[in-house]
Design a protein around this motif. Structure first.
Motif, PDB file in Angstrom:
ATOM      1  N   ALA A  58      37.112  46.001  41.637  1.00  0.00           N
ATOM      2  CA  ALA A  58      36.117  44.826  40.659  1.00  0.00           C
ATOM      3  C   ALA A  58      34.890  45.154  39.868  1.00  0.00           C
ATOM      4  O   ALA A  58      34.926  44.971  38.788  1.00  0.00           O
ATOM      5  N   LEU A  59      33.977  46.770  40.543  1.00  0.00           N
ATOM      6  CA  LEU A  59      33.361  46.325  39.903  1.00  0.00           C
ATOM      7  C   LEU A  59      33.682  47.686  38.741  1.00  0.00           C
ATOM      8  O   LEU A  59      33.495  47.664  37.335  1.00  0.00           O
ATOM      9  N   ILE A  60      35.147  48.776  38.565  1.00  0.00           N
ATOM     10  CA  ILE A  60      35.815  49.356  37.439  1.00  0.00           C
ATOM     11  C   ILE A  60      35.933  47.802  36.184  1.00  0.00           C
ATOM     12  O   ILE A  60      36.241  48.807  35.631  1.00  0.00           O
ATOM     13  N   GLY A  61      36.518  46.773  37.077  1.00  0.00           N
ATOM     14  CA  GLY A  61      37.677  45.498  36.215  1.00  0.00           C
ATOM     15  C   GLY A  61      35.600  45.397  35.220  1.00  0.00           C
ATOM     16  O   GLY A  61      36.098  44.744  34.121  1.00  0.00           O
ATOM     17  N   VAL A  62      34.480  44.982  35.943  1.00  0.00           N
ATOM     18  CA  VAL A  62      33.845  44.687  35.208  1.00  0.00           C
ATOM     19  C   VAL A  62      33.570  45.932  34.731  1.00  0.00           C
ATOM     20  O   VAL A  62      32.903  45.550  33.023  1.00  0.00           O
ATOM     21  N   LEU A  63      33.191  46.377  34.783  1.00  0.00           N
ATOM     22  CA  LEU A  63      33.947  47.894  33.692  1.00  0.00           C
ATOM     23  C   LEU A  63      34.014  48.349  32.578  1.00  0.00           C
ATOM     24  O   LEU A  63      33.698  48.268  31.566  1.00  0.00           O
ATOM     25  N   ALA A  64      35.412  47.678  32.971  1.00  0.00           N
ATOM     26  CA  ALA A  64      36.320  47.658  31.812  1.00  0.00           C
ATOM     27  C   ALA A  64      36.468  46.401  30.743  1.00  0.00           C
ATOM     28  O   ALA A  64      36.903  47.056  29.370  1.00  0.00           O
ATOM     29  N   CYS A  68      35.515  46.734  26.803  1.00  0.00           N
ATOM     30  CA  CYS A  68      36.393  46.494  25.715  1.00  0.00           C
ATOM     31  C   CYS A  68      35.311  45.654  24.683  1.00  0.00           C
ATOM     32  O   CYS A  68      35.958  45.904  23.905  1.00  0.00           O
ATOM     33  N   VAL A  69      34.575  44.968  25.447  1.00  0.00           N
ATOM     34  CA  VAL A  69      33.339  44.080  24.671  1.00  0.00           C
ATOM     35  C   VAL A  69      32.839  45.670  23.626  1.00  0.00           C
ATOM     36  O   VAL A  69      32.898  45.094  22.549  1.00  0.00           O
ATOM     37  N   ALA A  70      33.067  46.347  23.904  1.00  0.00           N
ATOM     38  CA  ALA A  70      31.894  46.823  23.243  1.00  0.00           C
ATOM     39  C   ALA A  70      32.900  47.231  21.965  1.00  0.00           C
ATOM     40  O   ALA A  70      32.287  47.355  20.703  1.00  0.00           O
ATOM     41  N   THR A  85      42.492  39.398  22.960  1.00  0.00           N
ATOM     42  CA  THR A  85      44.358  39.472  24.100  1.00  0.00           C
ATOM     43  C   THR A  85      43.544  40.663  24.277  1.00  0.00           C
ATOM     44  O   THR A  85      43.964  40.993  25.880  1.00  0.00           O
ATOM     45  N   ALA A  86      42.790  41.939  24.318  1.00  0.00           N
ATOM     46  CA  ALA A  86      42.328  42.742  25.767  1.00  0.00           C
ATOM     47  C   ALA A  86      41.824  42.874  26.444  1.00  0.00           C
ATOM     48  O   ALA A  86      41.804  42.821  27.247  1.00  0.00           O
ATOM     49  N   MET A  87      40.622  41.629  26.680  1.00  0.00           N
ATOM     50  CA  MET A  87      39.648  41.291  26.865  1.00  0.00           C
ATOM     51  C   MET A  87      40.849  40.797  28.507  1.00  0.00           C
ATOM     52  O   MET A  87      40.718  40.445  29.627  1.00  0.00           O
ATOM     53  N   ALA A  88      41.688  40.006  28.158  1.00  0.00           N
ATOM     54  CA  ALA A  88      42.588  38.717  28.651  1.00  0.00           C
ATOM     55  C   ALA A  88      43.173  39.781  29.208  1.00  0.00           C
ATOM     56  O   ALA A  88      43.396  39.276  30.484  1.00  0.00           O
ATOM     57  N   SER A  89      43.914  40.833  28.967  1.00  0.00           N
ATOM     58  CA  SER A  89      45.087  41.967  29.644  1.00  0.00           C
ATOM     59  C   SER A  89      43.932  42.648  30.227  1.00  0.00           C
ATOM     60  O   SER A  89      44.125  42.946  31.784  1.00  0.00           O
ATOM     61  N   VAL A  90      42.610  43.008  30.464  1.00  0.00           N
ATOM     62  CA  VAL A  90      41.759  43.753  31.174  1.00  0.00           C
ATOM     63  C   VAL A  90      41.340  42.327  32.423  1.00  0.00           C
ATOM     64  O   VAL A  90      42.272  43.399  33.483  1.00  0.00           O
ATOM     65  N   ALA A  91      41.270  41.867  31.619  1.00  0.00           N
ATOM     66  CA  ALA A  91      40.636  40.437  33.427  1.00  0.00           C
ATOM     67  C   ALA A  91      41.921  40.028  34.305  1.00  0.00           C
ATOM     68  O   ALA A  91      42.135  40.597  35.394  1.00  0.00           O
TER      69      ALA A  91
END
Length: 366
Positions: A58-64, A68-70, A85-91
């Motif tokens: 979960a922590l690495i997912g938040v960092l991802a 992604c936002v940056a 779309t990229a954010m949805a993919s990461v989530a």
């Protein structure tokens, strides 16, 4: 080839998700927004779910997501759907990774519980042998064919009875829980009869009857029984088992063969005669190694069997336990890992009763 430093490999795997995200970030900045590498940031939480716990995933997912936002803001991707779309993919990948980590943790907990139960079963089934019995020093080794396993179908026991020190080493046909059940039958019968039967043949017959009654011809057990009474002889009874290794005072080795090999335990219904006992000189300073065929049938990379007779020098250590451990380590090295079959070894070292003088420096009895 097994990893000689598992902690180092585990550390490398734990850093892999962060390393992957860092590489993707560098490549995305270098290539520009037109290449479309941003969704690959989801590889970070995907790898984390395979090698880490759910909290770390979960922590690495938040960092991802933050990465992604940056990168999306840097490349101006939020002016169109590509950033979202990229954010949805990461989530989505993070959620799947967390679920995978939870399921893996549960499986690991269940496996640890099973191993703990197997360890307890081994302590009940294969009890520690005494350090000394009569004129003997003893050591035992059990190497499973599966590195993670704690128990198998090989068996051993030492009983200091009123009729002498009595020993059994055996190998159950088959694997798994059925083999463990068979080993329990043999050891239970041996432990009871070893105290009662004044004659080794009678002891073997009682064990044979118990095995034949319980197994009803479904399985069999090769075994060798030995009796040492302090008269500088060992009496052997062989049920289709490999002959023991006898190391003389001068270091020479021999394998005392029975007059005729008999059928294994559990096959008495075939009507063959039982084994005949035979006596072998066994004097202070000498050693007797009883073992299962997992020792002599262990092969190296070139298919060569383990040369047990050529390894008697490894048994010269004054400490009987270190001597047998040296032999076990040499066996594992020969096989390049755990042998292809379970390998049990029981070493009996004859010392001069009451003085510890064996004719060679064997150290104090422990």
């Amino acid at each position: 080839m097994t990893d000689k430093n598992p902690s180092r490999s585990q550390k490398a795997l734990s850093w892999m998700p962060l390393a992957v995200m860092a590489v993707i970030a560098v490549m995305d900045v270098s290539a520009g927004p037109g290449v479309g590498l941003l969704p690959l940031v989801s590889l970070g939480p995907a790898f984390a779910g395979l090698v880490g716990g759910w909290r770390r995933t979960a922590l690495i997912g938040v960092l991802a997501l933050l990465l992604c936002v940056a990168l999306g803001l840097y490349n101006g991707l939020f002016a169109e759907r590509r950033g979202y779309t990229a954010m949805a993919s990461v989530a989505g990948v993070t959620g799947v990774g967390i679920a995978a980590a939870v399921m893996r943790s549960r499986r690991e907990a269940e496996l640890a519980s099973v191993r703990s139960i197997a360890e307890v079963a081994q302590r009940v089934l294969l009890r520690p042998v005494p350090l000394t019995a009569g004129p003997l020093q003893l050591a035992v080794s059990y190497t499973s064919a599966v590195a993670e396993a704690r128990i198998g179908g090989d068996l051993y026991e030492v009983v200091a009875s009123p009729h002498g020190v009595r020993v059994i080493v055996g190998d159950v046909q088959g694997k798994g829980l059925a083999a463990v059940e068979t080993a329990a039958v043999v050891l239970g019968a041996f432990r009871e009869a070893a105290y009662d039967e004044p004659d080794l043949v009678g002891l073997g017959e009682r064990v044979e009857r118990s095995v034949a009654r319980e197994l009803q011809g479904e399985r069999f057990v090769t075994a060798i029984l030995a009796e040492i009474r302090g008269d500088q002889e060992v009496v052997l009874l062989n049920y289709g088992h490999p002959a023991p290794l006898l190391v003389r005072r001068d270091g020479s080795a021999e394998f005392p063969e029975p007059p005729a090999y008999a059928l294994p335990l559990g096959l008495s219904a075939h009507g063959a005669d039982g084994p005949r006992p035979y006596r072998v000189t066994f004097t202070p300073g000498e050693q007797l190694l009883l073992y299962t065929d997992g020792v002599t049938e262990a092969r190296d990379q070139d298919g060569r069997f383990y040369p047990l007779a050529e390894r008697t020098r490894l048994l010269k250590d004054p400490d009987v336990h270190r001597a047998l451990e040296a032999l076990r380590e040499d066996l594992v090295q020969h096989a390049g890992g755990p042998p292809g079959d379970d390998a049990a070894m029981l070493l009996l070292r004859y010392h001069a009763h009451g003085t510890g003088d064996t004719g060679q420096d064997t150290g104090p009895a422990r």
